[in-house]
Design a protein around this motif. Sequence first.
Motif, PDB file in Angstrom:
ATOM      1  N   PHE A 117       2.764  10.877  -8.961  1.00 52.65           N
ATOM      2  CA  PHE A 117       1.828  11.120 -10.051  1.00 52.65           C
ATOM      3  C   PHE A 117       1.046  12.406  -9.818  1.00 52.65           C
ATOM      4  N   ASN A 159      -5.247  17.431  -4.304  1.00 55.94           N
ATOM      5  CA  ASN A 159      -4.958  16.042  -4.672  1.00 55.94           C
ATOM      6  C   ASN A 159      -3.635  15.588  -4.071  1.00 55.94           C
ATOM      7  N   ILE A 213       0.936  15.912 -12.004  1.00 54.64           N
ATOM      8  CA  ILE A 213      -0.310  16.548 -12.470  1.00 54.64           C
ATOM      9  C   ILE A 213      -0.340  18.009 -12.022  1.00 54.64           C
ATOM     10  N   LEU A 216      -2.904  10.513   3.028  1.00 59.67           N
ATOM     11  CA  LEU A 216      -3.219   9.078   3.006  1.00 59.67           C
ATOM     12  C   LEU A 216      -1.972   8.255   3.288  1.00 59.67           C
ATOM     13  N   PHE A 251       0.832  -1.207   0.000  1.00 58.24           N
ATOM     14  CA  PHE A 251       0.000   0.000   0.000  1.00 58.24           C
ATOM     15  C   PHE A 251       0.864   1.254   0.000  1.00 58.24           C
ATOM     16  N   TYR A 308       1.566   7.158  -6.264  1.00 60.90           N
ATOM     17  CA  TYR A 308       0.456   8.066  -6.552  1.00 60.90           C
ATOM     18  C   TYR A 308       0.818   9.507  -6.183  1.00 60.90           C
ATOM     19  N   ALA A 320      -3.984  15.362  -0.287  1.00 59.75           N
ATOM     20  CA  ALA A 320      -4.774  14.175   0.089  1.00 59.75           C
ATOM     21  C   ALA A 320      -3.916  12.914  -0.027  1.00 59.75           C
ATOM     22  N   ALA A 321      -3.099  12.847  -1.068  1.00 57.19           N
ATOM     23  CA  ALA A 321      -2.246  11.669  -1.262  1.00 57.19           C
ATOM     24  C   ALA A 321      -1.209  11.564  -0.142  1.00 57.19           C
ATOM     25  N   LEU A 365       2.385   1.867  -3.345  1.00 57.21           N
ATOM     26  CA  LEU A 365       1.350   2.352  -4.283  1.00 57.21           C
ATOM     27  C   LEU A 365       1.030   3.825  -4.033  1.00 57.21           C
ATOM     28  N   ILE A 366       0.842   4.140  -2.763  1.00 61.16           N
ATOM     29  CA  ILE A 366       0.459   5.511  -2.429  1.00 61.16           C
ATOM     30  C   ILE A 366       1.612   6.468  -2.714  1.00 61.16           C
TER      31      ILE A 366
END
Lengths: 77, 211
Positions: A31, A62, A35, A69, A21, A28, A65-66, A24-25
Motif C-alpha cells: 500500500f 512511509n 502511495i 517495521l 502481523f 501495508y 518505516a513500513a 498485515l505489515i
Amino acid sequence: MSNEIVLSQLLQPLLLTKIFFLILIFAYIIFAIVIARQVRVMNNVVTEKQSSMLLSLLSIINVIAAISLFIVTLAIL
Amino acid sequence: MPDIFIPKSPKTEKHIRVPLLSTNSKEHNHPFASFCDTPSNISFHNQEPDEKIVLLLRRHFITNFSWIIITVILVLLPLLTNILGINIQAFLPFFPARFFMVGLIFYYLIIFSYAFINFITWYYNIFLVTQKRIVDIDFSDIVYHNVAITKLNLVEDVNYTQVGFIPSLFNFGDLFVQTAGEVKHFEALKIPKPNDATHIIQDLIGGKHHV
C-alpha cells in the motif's frame, strides 16, 4: 512425529499472531509503495519544487518505516 | 480628413491582459494555498513555454477539518487510554509487551497513511487557469487521476454557487465552467472566493457571467 511437532508449533497463538502481523505489515508495505508511486506520478502532472519534494520524501519515509517495521516484527516477535 | 478606422497593430493584439485582483498575491502565494493568483514555482505537464498560470484553485482548507480532527483524536487515543487508566494489556495478558509495541507502531503508521492520503487528495486536486487554457486535475482514491484541459476560447459560460452557512461564513463555493469542447463542464468545488475566481476567468474570456 516431526510433522506433528512442526504443526503443533505452528498452531501456537503467539506464532499465529506473529504471522498475522507480518501479513498485515506486508500488505501495508504494498500500500505504501502504491502511495509513493502515485505521489511520483502526480508530481509529474503538477510540479511545485518544494512541496513536491516534501511529499515525495514523506511517501518514501512511509515505505521505509513500513519495511523497517516488518523487519523488526520478524526479528523480535 | 479624419481617420474613420485605425486598425490595431499586431503588437497590441498579442498583449495579454492579466486581470487585476483585489487579493494580495504575496499573502496567498505559498505552496499549500487554496487560492493563488499568478503562482510562482508551479508548473504542470504539457505547459507551453510562454504559458503562465494566472490562477490556482484548490478546495478551501476548512474542508480538511473533518479528517484533521479524526487524525488528532486517533493520535491522542492511546494517550487518553493511558490517562484514563485503561490497560489494554490487561485484556490480553497472554501477549508479551513487544506485541503491543509493534501493534502501536503499526497503528500510528496507519494513521499517518490516513492523514497523508487525505492531504494529497486535497493537494493534487487543482484547478488551474492560464492565459490560454483551463486545466482541471482530479485526484481521488489514490489510484485515480484525471486531467481535463480546455482552451479559453472554448469557454462559453462561467458561474458559481455558494450555498449554506459554512460556505458563506468562510467564503467558499462551487465554480462551474461550461465549454464547447469535448468535456462540457469543468468544476472547481468548494474553492475559496468563487466570486473573484469567476471574475478572473470572465476577464480572460471577456464574456458575461451568471450568478
